[in-house]
Design a protein around this motif. Structure first.
Motif, PDB file in Angstrom:
ATOM      1  N   THR A 158      53.843  40.147  40.065  1.00  0.00           N
ATOM      2  CA  THR A 158      52.718  39.868  39.170  1.00  0.00           C
ATOM      3  C   THR A 158      52.021  41.167  38.791  1.00  0.00           C
ATOM      4  O   THR A 158      51.631  41.951  39.654  1.00  0.00           O
ATOM      5  CB  THR A 158      51.708  38.917  39.834  1.00  0.00           C
ATOM      6  OG1 THR A 158      52.370  37.704  40.192  1.00  0.00           O
ATOM      7  CG2 THR A 158      50.557  38.602  38.885  1.00  0.00           C
ATOM      8  N   LEU A 191      49.969  41.902  35.002  1.00  0.00           N
ATOM      9  CA  LEU A 191      48.833  41.388  34.234  1.00  0.00           C
ATOM     10  C   LEU A 191      49.294  40.168  33.448  1.00  0.00           C
ATOM     11  O   LEU A 191      50.375  40.190  32.840  1.00  0.00           O
ATOM     12  CB  LEU A 191      48.306  42.455  33.259  1.00  0.00           C
ATOM     13  CG  LEU A 191      47.550  43.646  33.839  1.00  0.00           C
ATOM     14  CD1 LEU A 191      47.192  44.623  32.727  1.00  0.00           C
ATOM     15  CD2 LEU A 191      46.272  43.188  34.559  1.00  0.00           C
ATOM     16  N   LEU A 207      42.975  42.739  28.263  1.00  0.00           N
ATOM     17  CA  LEU A 207      43.948  42.939  29.340  1.00  0.00           C
ATOM     18  C   LEU A 207      43.306  43.611  30.548  1.00  0.00           C
ATOM     19  O   LEU A 207      43.592  43.256  31.694  1.00  0.00           O
ATOM     20  CB  LEU A 207      45.113  43.799  28.852  1.00  0.00           C
ATOM     21  CG  LEU A 207      46.264  43.109  28.126  1.00  0.00           C
ATOM     22  CD1 LEU A 207      47.251  44.149  27.615  1.00  0.00           C
ATOM     23  CD2 LEU A 207      46.974  42.119  29.037  1.00  0.00           C
ATOM     24  N   THR A 208      42.436  44.596  30.295  1.00  0.00           N
ATOM     25  CA  THR A 208      41.810  45.314  31.409  1.00  0.00           C
ATOM     26  C   THR A 208      40.708  44.492  32.080  1.00  0.00           C
ATOM     27  O   THR A 208      40.266  44.822  33.182  1.00  0.00           O
ATOM     28  CB  THR A 208      41.189  46.633  30.931  1.00  0.00           C
ATOM     29  OG1 THR A 208      40.128  46.352  30.004  1.00  0.00           O
ATOM     30  CG2 THR A 208      42.226  47.508  30.271  1.00  0.00           C
ATOM     31  N   GLY A 209      40.226  43.447  31.401  1.00  0.00           N
ATOM     32  CA  GLY A 209      39.107  42.666  31.919  1.00  0.00           C
ATOM     33  C   GLY A 209      37.761  43.181  31.456  1.00  0.00           C
ATOM     34  O   GLY A 209      36.724  42.598  31.756  1.00  0.00           O
ATOM     35  N   ARG A 212      42.517  35.354  33.066  1.00  0.00           N
ATOM     36  CA  ARG A 212      43.239  36.618  33.214  1.00  0.00           C
ATOM     37  C   ARG A 212      43.638  36.756  34.671  1.00  0.00           C
ATOM     38  O   ARG A 212      42.821  36.565  35.582  1.00  0.00           O
ATOM     39  CB  ARG A 212      42.354  37.786  32.791  1.00  0.00           C
ATOM     40  CG  ARG A 212      42.931  39.171  33.098  1.00  0.00           C
ATOM     41  CD  ARG A 212      41.924  40.261  32.754  1.00  0.00           C
ATOM     42  NE  ARG A 212      42.399  41.581  33.149  1.00  0.00           N
ATOM     43  CZ  ARG A 212      42.255  42.111  34.361  1.00  0.00           C
ATOM     44  NH1 ARG A 212      41.615  41.425  35.309  1.00  0.00           N
ATOM     45  NH2 ARG A 212      42.725  43.317  34.626  1.00  0.00           N
ATOM     46  N   GLU A 252      45.470  39.324  37.545  1.00  0.00           N
ATOM     47  CA  GLU A 252      45.868  40.706  37.839  1.00  0.00           C
ATOM     48  C   GLU A 252      46.501  40.763  39.210  1.00  0.00           C
ATOM     49  O   GLU A 252      45.980  40.215  40.189  1.00  0.00           O
ATOM     50  CB  GLU A 252      44.657  41.641  37.793  1.00  0.00           C
ATOM     51  CG  GLU A 252      44.992  43.093  38.092  1.00  0.00           C
ATOM     52  CD  GLU A 252      43.785  44.016  37.972  1.00  0.00           C
ATOM     53  OE1 GLU A 252      43.596  44.864  38.870  1.00  0.00           O
ATOM     54  OE2 GLU A 252      43.026  43.855  36.991  1.00  0.00           O
ATOM     55  N   VAL A 303      47.974  46.268  41.525  1.00  0.00           N
ATOM     56  CA  VAL A 303      47.830  46.955  40.238  1.00  0.00           C
ATOM     57  C   VAL A 303      46.809  48.085  40.337  1.00  0.00           C
ATOM     58  O   VAL A 303      45.688  47.899  40.827  1.00  0.00           O
ATOM     59  CB  VAL A 303      47.413  45.956  39.137  1.00  0.00           C
ATOM     60  CG1 VAL A 303      46.905  46.700  37.895  1.00  0.00           C
ATOM     61  CG2 VAL A 303      48.579  45.064  38.772  1.00  0.00           C
ATOM     62  N   LEU A 354      45.280  50.292  37.548  1.00  0.00           N
ATOM     63  CA  LEU A 354      45.269  50.319  36.089  1.00  0.00           C
ATOM     64  C   LEU A 354      44.516  51.538  35.569  1.00  0.00           C
ATOM     65  O   LEU A 354      43.458  51.895  36.091  1.00  0.00           O
ATOM     66  CB  LEU A 354      44.644  49.025  35.567  1.00  0.00           C
ATOM     67  CG  LEU A 354      44.750  48.709  34.079  1.00  0.00           C
ATOM     68  CD1 LEU A 354      44.823  47.203  33.881  1.00  0.00           C
ATOM     69  CD2 LEU A 354      43.550  49.256  33.322  1.00  0.00           C
TER      70      LEU A 354
END
Length: 595
Positions: free
Chosen positions: A286, A288, A333-335, A344, A346, A350, A352
């Motif tokens: 997993t 994003l 995507l980044t939140g 969302r 993550e 991850v 990021l």
């Protein structure tokens, strides 16, 4: 007429204003012919803009002479967009037209306004964004009938579709073109000659970006240079070019064969299986995910209950017109930007990192190397470990420049430093928003080489078609329908879909002006004749190239015979001159064959 010189520079010199020790042009002699399209490349700060200013008559050289064709009509696009306060778009762009029906009846004016998306001519330039002002300035430069068009970074703020339109438009013009750009796809699509500005000199090469890369790699091979890393990088770049989509125009067979011989032992740019294994080990399954996600911008729906999963090692490019929501999608995507619906997800492992267009996070009280080492002193790209200094050098900071205070860096250098610090953090998910802004061609090539060995998930938003095709394995598009659309055919498919849907930007309409049909400038018979002529010239170039090789071999054999060396050198120079002339004729014939 073709072959007529428009501008000539003779032994021209120029230095940085106020600093005579920093020479930008040193005894440069060159010229631009009518119908010639020249791309100008080189490092940031190396003198490209100065060269354009001297060509355009905006700056007097510090030495040497500039001569121009009598009555020369020249259009010049600068990097800055300076308009009268309160002026409307029509005042800036259409000042030479007395009434609406005049420009509306001019197919070139309609094409320029439509291609650059200038629909509302009544808006004042004061309220335009930077990108909109850039398109207005570009439209002003392209309208009319100039003999020579000089463009400094015209592709800035244009999306993929706009860059494609500009290339087609310039190809349809018969004027001379000199353009500074870091967009390598554009260079290859448009230019018949490339000038490389470096160390005060200007080296001239026939052809566009691919030809320039080949010439540099071949020059390094023949000289057996000690600069092995740069030579291998050029060969690797050339290998990707030959394996990628076919070039816009055909190349002479002798040049293709030489290129293939040069890259015969070069491996693919990246080992996808190996990198996927690295990425899976670092990220797990997993990464994003956006699940049943909805994103709204005002009253417009960017995403409508969309599910999008990014896996380990995915390399995805996002395309869409300006304003389609690409940056908003990255923020979702980044939140950083909460979803309006859905969720969302993550992965737990991850790490990021996001390259934004904001440069405000750099420590101005440090020196370049200190700012990089503040993040990390070592970094690993796949199997390769590099020091902070090595990474900084790869991204355009030679050792001497690494001790420059951050506060004294140019905009392009700050961008490179931001990218260097980002990579030193060893993220396993990297989101890049317009990473090519302010980066020169050599730095872009080095960045791509670093990303080739980077094991992680990569998402790129860029108007640079070359970079997207080079580093991404998958392309998705935002068409404004609330969906994330996968494009198996990449950017070519994106442009086809946009054209098929009738969505390319249309020109504003004015009082009932009929749109004249575009007429082909070259008949079918002329095209057939041009193809035959191109084939004949290609055979001639092959013969001359073989003769050059024979003369090089004879020169090596006659190393102890000065008289023989002089005779062979004179013959070699004559053959090289003839080959260059034939190659120019071939380029013209190839253009006529494809018109």
């Amino acid at each position: 007429m073709a072959g007529q010189n428009l501008v000539n520079l003779e032994n021209v010199s120029a230095h940085v204003p106020g600093d005579a020790s920093r020479v930008l042009l040193d005894g440069v002699s060159l010229g631009v012919e009518r119908g010639e399209r020249v791309g100008v490349v080189g490092l940031n700060g190396g003198g490209k803009t100065t060269l354009l200013e001297v060509l355009a008559g905006r700056r007097a050289p510090d030495g040497g002479r500039v001569s121009r064709l009598g009555g020369l009509k020249l259009a010049y696009l600068t990097q800055g967009d300076d308009f009268p306060a309160g002026a409307r778009v029509r005042d800036v762009v259409l000042a030479d037209y007395a009434a609406d029906h005049e420009w509306a009846a001019d197919p070139k004016a309609r094409d320029v306004l439509g291609g650059l998306g200038l629909r509302d001519l009544e808006r004042t330039v004061d309220g335009l964004s930077g990108g909109e002002k850039r398109r207005v300035a570009l439209a002003r430069a392209l309208l009319g009938e100039p003999d020579l068009v000089v463009l400094d970074e015209p592709t800035n703020h244009l999306d993929v579709e706009g860059v494609s339109w500009l290339a087609e438009h310039l190809l349809s013009r018969r004027c001379g073109v000199v353009v500074v750009t870091h967009d390598r796809w554009f260079l290859d699509a448009v230019c018949t000659r490339t000038w490389e500005v470096a160390n005060g000199r200007v080296e001239s090469y026939l052809g566009g970006y691919q030809d320039w890369v080949f010439a540099r790699a071949e020059r390094a091979r023949q000289a057996d240079a000690a600069e092995m890393r740069r030579r291998n990088l050029a060969r690797k770049e050339l290998a990707w070019l030959r394996r990628g989509p076919p070039a816009r125009t055909s190349k002479p067979r002798y040049r293709i064969e030489a290129a293939e011989a040069l890259i015969a032992d070069v491996p693919p740019p990246r080992n996808t299986v190996e990198l996927l294994n690295f990425a899976t080990n670092r990220l797990g399954r997993t990464v994003l995910e956006l699940e049943d996600a909805t994103v709204r911008i005002g009253d417009r729906t960017l995403l409508d209950r969309q599910t999008w999963r990014l896996g380990p090692g995915d390399r995805i490019g996002i395309v869409g017109v300006n304003g389609s929501g690409k940056t908003t999608l990255l923020r979702s995507l980044t939140g950083e930007r909460p979803l309006d619906g859905g969720k969302r997800i993550e992965g737990k492992t991850v790490q990021l990192a996001q390259l934004t267009q904001d440069l405000g996070d750099l420590p101005k009280d440090m020196r370049v190397l200190e700012a990089v080492e503040a993040v990390a002193k070592y970094v690993r790209f796949g199997k390769e470990e590099m020091t902070a200094s090595q990474v900084a050098e790869r991204l355009g900071f030679p050792p001497a420049r690494q001790w420059t205070p951050v506060g004294r860096l140019s905009g392009g250098e700050r961008r490179r430093l931001q990218l260097t610090r980002l990579l030193m953090a060893e993220p396993n998910v990297l989101l890049l928003d317009e990473p090519t802004n302010d980066l020169d061609v050599d730095t872009l090539t080095n960045l791509e080489d670093l990303l080739d060995g980077w094991p992680g998930t990569l998402v790129v938003v860029s108007h640079d078609r070359y970079l997207t095709e080079r580093v991404c394995d998958t392309v998705v598009a935002l068409f404004g329908d609330g969906k994330i659309t996968h494009l198996p055919g990449g950017i070519e498919e994106y442009l086809r879909r946009r054209a098929a849907a009738g969505t390319p930007t249309e020109a504003p309409q004015a009082a009932s002006a009929p749109a004249p049909k575009a007429a082909s400038t070259v008949s079918a018979a002329e095209q057939r004749a041009a193809r035959k002529e191109a084939a004949r010239l290609e055979r001639k170039m092959e013969q001359l190239t073989k003769r050059e090789e024979q003369l090089h071999a004879k020169l090596a054999e006659a190393a102890t015979d000065p008289q023989k060396l002089m005779e062979l050198s004179a013959e070699l120079k004559s053959v090289e001159t003839e080959r260059e002339a034939v190659e120019l004729e071939w380029l013209e014939a190839a253009e006529r064959a494809e018109a």
